[in-house]
Design a protein around this motif. Structure first.
Motif, PDB file in Angstrom:
ATOM      1  N   ALA A 164       6.356  11.412  -6.843  1.00 30.87           N
ATOM      2  CA  ALA A 164       5.977  12.819  -7.033  1.00 30.87           C
ATOM      3  C   ALA A 164       6.053  13.203  -8.505  1.00 30.87           C
ATOM      4  O   ALA A 164       5.154  13.864  -9.032  1.00 30.87           O
ATOM      5  N   GLU A 165       7.124  12.766  -9.172  1.00 26.43           N
ATOM      6  CA  GLU A 165       7.250  13.068 -10.611  1.00 26.43           C
ATOM      7  C   GLU A 165       6.082  12.454 -11.353  1.00 26.43           C
ATOM      8  O   GLU A 165       5.443  13.107 -12.195  1.00 26.43           O
ATOM      9  N   ALA A 166       5.790  11.188 -11.047  1.00 23.61           N
ATOM     10  CA  ALA A 166       4.707  10.493 -11.740  1.00 23.61           C
ATOM     11  C   ALA A 166       3.377  11.188 -11.465  1.00 23.61           C
ATOM     12  O   ALA A 166       2.552  11.345 -12.368  1.00 23.61           O
ATOM     13  N   ALA A 167       3.167  11.638 -10.225  1.00 24.30           N
ATOM     14  CA  ALA A 167       1.902  12.293  -9.880  1.00 24.30           C
ATOM     15  C   ALA A 167       1.747  13.595 -10.652  1.00 24.30           C
ATOM     16  O   ALA A 167       0.682  13.875 -11.206  1.00 24.30           O
ATOM     17  N   LEU A 168       2.822  14.396 -10.717  1.00 24.39           N
ATOM     18  CA  LEU A 168       2.746  15.657 -11.458  1.00 24.39           C
ATOM     19  C   LEU A 168       2.490  15.406 -12.938  1.00 24.39           C
ATOM     20  O   LEU A 168       1.661  16.073 -13.562  1.00 24.39           O
ATOM     21  N   SER A 169       3.192  14.422 -13.498  1.00 23.66           N
ATOM     22  CA  SER A 169       2.989  14.114 -14.907  1.00 23.66           C
ATOM     23  C   SER A 169       1.585  13.569 -15.130  1.00 23.66           C
ATOM     24  O   SER A 169       0.949  13.862 -16.135  1.00 23.66           O
ATOM     25  N   GLY A 172       0.814  -1.210   0.000  1.00 23.32           N
ATOM     26  CA  GLY A 172       0.000   0.000   0.000  1.00 23.32           C
ATOM     27  C   GLY A 172       0.844   1.255   0.000  1.00 23.32           C
ATOM     28  O   GLY A 172       0.527   2.224  -0.688  1.00 23.32           O
ATOM     29  N   VAL A 173       1.957   1.237   0.750  1.00 21.62           N
ATOM     30  CA  VAL A 173       2.835   2.404   0.796  1.00 21.62           C
ATOM     31  C   VAL A 173       3.387   2.693  -0.593  1.00 21.62           C
ATOM     32  O   VAL A 173       3.565   3.841  -0.982  1.00 21.62           O
ATOM     33  N   SER A 174       3.639   1.625  -1.366  1.00 24.56           N
ATOM     34  CA  SER A 174       4.299   1.799  -2.658  1.00 24.56           C
ATOM     35  C   SER A 174       3.332   2.073  -3.793  1.00 24.56           C
ATOM     36  O   SER A 174       3.750   2.482  -4.866  1.00 24.56           O
ATOM     37  N   ALA A 175       2.035   1.784  -3.588  1.00 25.85           N
ATOM     38  CA  ALA A 175       1.100   1.904  -4.711  1.00 25.85           C
ATOM     39  C   ALA A 175       0.632   3.334  -4.867  1.00 25.85           C
ATOM     40  O   ALA A 175       0.150   3.925  -3.915  1.00 25.85           O
ATOM     41  N   PRO A 176       0.779   3.902  -6.074  1.00 29.01           N
ATOM     42  CA  PRO A 176       0.256   5.252  -6.280  1.00 29.01           C
ATOM     43  C   PRO A 176      -1.270   5.239  -6.269  1.00 29.01           C
ATOM     44  O   PRO A 176      -1.880   4.324  -6.825  1.00 29.01           O
ATOM     45  N   PHE A 206       3.364  20.450   5.025  1.00 24.67           N
ATOM     46  CA  PHE A 206       2.968  21.377   3.976  1.00 24.67           C
ATOM     47  C   PHE A 206       2.254  20.702   2.813  1.00 24.67           C
ATOM     48  O   PHE A 206       2.577  19.577   2.458  1.00 24.67           O
ATOM     49  N   PRO A 207       1.264  21.371   2.209  1.00 26.53           N
ATOM     50  CA  PRO A 207       0.627  20.797   1.016  1.00 26.53           C
ATOM     51  C   PRO A 207       1.542  20.961  -0.186  1.00 26.53           C
ATOM     52  O   PRO A 207       1.288  21.770  -1.072  1.00 26.53           O
ATOM     53  N   SER A 208       2.651  20.205  -0.210  1.00 30.68           N
ATOM     54  CA  SER A 208       3.694  20.477  -1.203  1.00 30.68           C
ATOM     55  C   SER A 208       3.232  20.208  -2.625  1.00 30.68           C
ATOM     56  O   SER A 208       3.680  20.873  -3.553  1.00 30.68           O
ATOM     57  N   LEU A 209       2.323  19.235  -2.800  1.00 35.27           N
ATOM     58  CA  LEU A 209       1.858  18.945  -4.164  1.00 35.27           C
ATOM     59  C   LEU A 209       1.210  20.185  -4.786  1.00 35.27           C
ATOM     60  O   LEU A 209       1.425  20.499  -5.955  1.00 35.27           O
ATOM     61  N   ILE A 210       0.424  20.910  -3.975  1.00 32.75           N
ATOM     62  CA  ILE A 210      -0.229  22.128  -4.462  1.00 32.75           C
ATOM     63  C   ILE A 210       0.825  23.127  -4.938  1.00 32.75           C
ATOM     64  O   ILE A 210       0.706  23.724  -6.009  1.00 32.75           O
ATOM     65  N   PHE A 211       1.902  23.277  -4.142  1.00 33.86           N
ATOM     66  CA  PHE A 211       2.960  24.212  -4.507  1.00 33.86           C
ATOM     67  C   PHE A 211       3.674  23.762  -5.779  1.00 33.86           C
ATOM     68  O   PHE A 211       3.989  24.571  -6.641  1.00 33.86           O
ATOM     69  N   MET A 212       3.910  22.438  -5.864  1.00 34.13           N
ATOM     70  CA  MET A 212       4.616  21.941  -7.054  1.00 34.13           C
ATOM     71  C   MET A 212       3.792  22.191  -8.307  1.00 34.13           C
ATOM     72  O   MET A 212       4.327  22.532  -9.354  1.00 34.13           O
ATOM     73  N   ILE A 213       2.468  22.022  -8.204  1.00 31.89           N
ATOM     74  CA  ILE A 213       1.600  22.281  -9.359  1.00 31.89           C
ATOM     75  C   ILE A 213       1.660  23.766  -9.702  1.00 31.89           C
ATOM     76  O   ILE A 213       1.809  24.153 -10.859  1.00 31.89           O
ATOM     77  N   ALA A 214       1.574  24.610  -8.660  1.00 33.09           N
ATOM     78  CA  ALA A 214       1.488  26.054  -8.863  1.00 33.09           C
ATOM     79  C   ALA A 214       2.745  26.610  -9.527  1.00 33.09           C
ATOM     80  O   ALA A 214       2.654  27.498 -10.372  1.00 33.09           O
ATOM     81  N   VAL A 215       3.916  26.075  -9.155  1.00 34.10           N
ATOM     82  CA  VAL A 215       5.169  26.620  -9.685  1.00 34.10           C
ATOM     83  C   VAL A 215       5.187  26.563 -11.211  1.00 34.10           C
ATOM     84  O   VAL A 215       5.750  27.434 -11.866  1.00 34.10           O
ATOM     85  N   GLY A 216       4.517  25.546 -11.767  1.00 30.83           N
ATOM     86  CA  GLY A 216       4.465  25.410 -13.225  1.00 30.83           C
ATOM     87  C   GLY A 216       3.934  26.661 -13.914  1.00 30.83           C
ATOM     88  O   GLY A 216       4.250  26.916 -15.079  1.00 30.83           O
ATOM     89  N   ALA A 217       3.112  27.447 -13.210  1.00 26.23           N
ATOM     90  CA  ALA A 217       2.489  28.598 -13.851  1.00 26.23           C
ATOM     91  C   ALA A 217       3.421  29.795 -13.919  1.00 26.23           C
ATOM     92  O   ALA A 217       3.238  30.675 -14.754  1.00 26.23           O
ATOM     93  N   ILE A 218       4.413  29.848 -13.037  1.00 26.68           N
ATOM     94  CA  ILE A 218       5.154  31.096 -12.925  1.00 26.68           C
ATOM     95  C   ILE A 218       6.544  31.039 -13.519  1.00 26.68           C
ATOM     96  O   ILE A 218       7.139  32.072 -13.749  1.00 26.68           O
ATOM     97  N   VAL A 219       7.049  29.818 -13.763  1.00 26.47           N
ATOM     98  CA  VAL A 219       8.386  29.743 -14.324  1.00 26.47           C
ATOM     99  C   VAL A 219       8.258  29.816 -15.838  1.00 26.47           C
ATOM    100  O   VAL A 219       7.455  29.108 -16.419  1.00 26.47           O
ATOM    101  N   PRO A 220       9.025  30.696 -16.477  1.00 25.21           N
ATOM    102  CA  PRO A 220       8.880  30.877 -17.912  1.00 25.21           C
ATOM    103  C   PRO A 220       9.122  29.587 -18.682  1.00 25.21           C
ATOM    104  O   PRO A 220       9.886  28.730 -18.257  1.00 25.21           O
ATOM    105  N   TRP A 250       6.056   7.603 -17.172  1.00 24.24           N
ATOM    106  CA  TRP A 250       5.058   6.624 -16.730  1.00 24.24           C
ATOM    107  C   TRP A 250       3.800   7.325 -16.248  1.00 24.24           C
ATOM    108  O   TRP A 250       2.687   6.945 -16.561  1.00 24.24           O
ATOM    109  N   GLY A 251       4.003   8.366 -15.438  1.00 28.40           N
ATOM    110  CA  GLY A 251       2.858   9.061 -14.859  1.00 28.40           C
ATOM    111  C   GLY A 251       1.937   9.623 -15.927  1.00 28.40           C
ATOM    112  O   GLY A 251       0.722   9.512 -15.835  1.00 28.40           O
ATOM    113  N   ARG A 252       2.521  10.246 -16.967  1.00 29.21           N
ATOM    114  CA  ARG A 252       1.677  10.837 -17.983  1.00 29.21           C
ATOM    115  C   ARG A 252       0.926   9.773 -18.770  1.00 29.21           C
ATOM    116  O   ARG A 252      -0.234   9.945 -19.121  1.00 29.21           O
ATOM    117  N   THR A 253       1.618   8.639 -19.045  1.00 28.65           N
ATOM    118  CA  THR A 253       0.937   7.564 -19.763  1.00 28.65           C
ATOM    119  C   THR A 253      -0.221   7.026 -18.927  1.00 28.65           C
ATOM    120  O   THR A 253      -1.305   6.770 -19.458  1.00 28.65           O
TER     121      THR A 253
END
Lengths: 330, 308
Positions: free
Chosen positions: B239-244, A156-160, B147-161, B257-260
């Motif tokens: 985190a990379e996969a989640a953002l993608s 579970g920890v590893s599954a996205p 911290f809600p870091s995922l929110i920040f990571m998403i947001a940064v995409g808008a401001i970096v050229p 992988w994440g984007r696919t």
């Protein structure tokens, strides 16, 4: 008296953290080279109309004045522009989206029910699941049940979340046709349909996060069960469930609450991902659209709003912690 | 004996014992093997795709039905396309998964390196110097932890050229939000180490704080840092996969992988293989690093066995 001082200290620290976090965030977002006025200036964009747009949005001021205006807007509301064209943004104002022509707060409040419904339901479910699996594992230590629960926990920890979510949609939605696979029904509209549409998102998010809690509870419970006071409780002839439930669980809950406070930010992130999997229009969808449209005031507003939310929730958990464990408030 | 050598026999002895314990842990060994296989898979991606005769970018519209779904069963799996093809474009899924391993591992390991560098620098100085600096850092770590870091990571995409390369941006941003746990652990270890005789002796012999930090403390933190770095990698890959997945990570056409998996949402009922191959690859990567990290930690400090 002591409690009052503990509470006062916590509140003060929280306010300080809010100020620092918002100032840093504001600074980062406004120092980077992007110009919201440029985007809404229209074509042809003459220097004069650009300057007008800037002044209207308040971007002609130095960054610290802008920040103070933003803070002021949260408490007292603010106005953009002047005269007939002025736009008023009522308190608490987290900025104004010039692209959508709506105050950020209003946009956020429109999406919050979706995200909160996912997050809160999932959190309740995962705490129940995680703690009971952990206690079960600890009490039945070394048995097949224990090993199976812990194997599931590592998996579970590893599954996205999104992967499990999509597989769950495939199995329970498309193949077994048991539950709806997307869409959101407002609680006020139809509570049964609301819960029915959320069953799958809740379970997906809960199963994944419960894993960590199961492992923590198990380790903590094993520790506590070795303590002298547990032996005393057993020696005076208490029934086993009472020993575990009353004397054990109470002490296990302290680290669980701490971890839960730390996980609130993750919970929000998890809800954002879950929204996408189940095609629900929540806060995450709003933010991602804002990023794609380069709607900077909306991006900043949502970011700061979530930071505020989590910091306040963390402070609440801190105070709760003081209530569970009197030693913490001393 | 110079001041620098006093601490070293300790480290060497602990090292060999750690290896023995690690190899005895079946799950950690399996994790290590899978990690090695994944790295090989990523490094050999061009070779493997070459053997298959495909790449990750060419459209094969002839492999698709009119609906955009792949022809044939199993998402168009065949001798030509080992994992089938991507719906709507017909790009080769095996090549996408193989090159996706490069993206995942590069960003995962790169972001870990950023997080470890920041975390060690901040943690060791906070633990060593103490005082208001330490209190400030500790409070900052506390705040960043929740911290809600995922929110920040998403947001940064808008401001970096847009001219700033996205992949490097993702790497830096993920890494930046990853340092607090490292800093916390390193600070704790430093607090213990600075009271040890070899540090006290070195200070008594007149060593400056730079010497103590770099030559005395850092070498003794090595094992801890390696364990925590390993334990960070799966989170960074995730985190990379989640953002993608959310569409704000690595931009197309770079395979991810994440984007696919994100694109697979629309096809989950018609072409499950499109979800399964990148999904299983991602799961294998995070699980193997988690197993290895857990095993390394237990091997280094058996008292921690079973903790998170």
């Amino acid at each position: 008296m002591r409690t009052a001082r503990f509470v006062a200290g916590r509140v003060l620290a929280t306010v300080l953290v809010l100020l620092i976090v918002s100032a840093l965030t504001y600074l980062v977002f406004y120092l980077l080279p992007s110009d919201p006025a440029q985007l809404s200036c229209g074509r042809p964009c003459t220097p004069a109309s650009l300057a007008t747009a800037r002044a209207f949005m308040g971007y002609d001021e130095p960054v610290w004045r802008q920040y103070l205006a933003f803070l002021g807007g949260i408490f007292a509301g603010r106005s953009y522009g002047s005269g007939v064209a002025a736009i008023h943004c009522a308190a608490p104002c987290f900025g104004y989206s010039f692209q959508l022509n709506a105050p950020v707060t209003q946009l956020i409040l429109g999406r919050i029910p979706v995200t909160f419904s996912i997050a809160i339901g999932a959190a309740v479910l995962w705490l129940l699941l995680g703690v009971s699996a952990g206690v079960g594992s600890a009490v039945k230590r070394g048995t097949l049940l224990d090993r199976a629960a812990m194997a599931v926990a590592v998996g579970g920890v590893s599954a996205p979340a999104y992967l499990v979510g999509l597989l769950a949609i495939l199995l329970f939605g498309f193949t077994l046709n048991m539950v709806p696979v997307n869409g959101y029904v407002a609680l006020t509209e139809n509570p049964v349909q609301w819960a029915w549409h959320l069953v799958l998102p809740w379970c997906v998010l809960a199963v994944i996060s419960a894993a960590v809690y199961a492992r923590l509870t198990r380790a903590q419970m094993l520790d506590v069960l070795g303590e002298d006071y547990i032996r005393t409780a057993r020696a005076k002839g208490l029934r086993e469930w009472r020993v575990v439930g009353r004397h054990g669980l109470r002490n296990v809950l302290i680290p669980v609450v701490t971890l839960f406070g730390l996980d609130l930010g993750q919970l929000l992130g998890g809800a954002v991902i879950t929204e996408r999997v189940f095609s629900m229009q929540g806060l995450g969808a709003l933010l991602i659209d804002a990023v794609h449209n380069l709607d900077l005031p909306l991006v900043v507003g949502i970011t700061l709003f979530s930071a505020f939310l989590i910091i306040l929730a963390n402070a609440a958990v801190d105070l709760l912690y003081g209530a569970i464990d009197p030693r913490a408030a001393a | 004996m110079s001041a620098a050598q006093i601490g070293s026999p300790d480290v060497a002895r602990r090292g060999s014992e750690t290896w023995r314990r690690l190899l005895a842990d079946r799950w950690a060994a399996i994790g290590a093997v899978v990690v090695v296989l994944l790295v090989l898979f990523a490094v050999l991606a061009p070779v493997l795709a070459g053997i298959e005769g495909q790449d990750a970018y060419t459209y094969h519209l002839d492999a698709l039905a009119d609906s955009g779904a792949p022809l044939g069963s199993g998402g168009g799996m065949s001798g030509r396309h080992w994992f089938g093809v991507e719906p709507r474009t017909g790009r080769d899924l095996f090549a996408i998964v193989a090159f996706g391993a490069r993206t995942s591992l590069l960003i995962g390991v790169g972001a870990t390196a950023v997080a470890v560098l920041l975390g060690v620098a901040v943690g060791v100085t906070a633990g060593y110097f103490g005082g208001w600096y330490d209190r400030l850092i500790s409070r900052g770590v506390d705040v960043l932890f929740g911290f809600p870091s995922l929110i920040f990571m998403i947001a940064v995409g808008a401001i970096v050229p847009a001219r700033f390369p996205r992949s490097s941006l993702i790497l830096l941003v993920i890494g930046f939000f990853g340092w607090p746990p490292v800093a916390r652990v390193v600070r704790g270890q430093t607090l213990v180490l600075r009271r040890r005789t070899f540090v006290v002796a070195s200070e008594a012999m007149g060593a400056g704080s730079v010497h103590v930090l770099v030559r005395q403390l850092l070498p003794n933190l090595g094992a801890t840092v390696i364990v925590y770095a390993t334990m960070l990698v799966p989170g960074m890959i995730g985190a990379e996969a989640a953002l993608s997945f959310l569409g704000v990570g690595v931009p197309p056409p770079t395979p991810s992988w994440g984007r696919t998996i994100g694109s697979a949402i629309d096809w989950v009922s018609t072409d499950v293989m499109f979800l399964l191959f990148p999904g299983l690859a991602l799961f294998a990567a995070t699980l193997s690093f988690n197993l290895l990290g857990d095993g390394l930690r237990d091997a280094l400090d058996p008292r921690l066995r079973g903790l998170r």
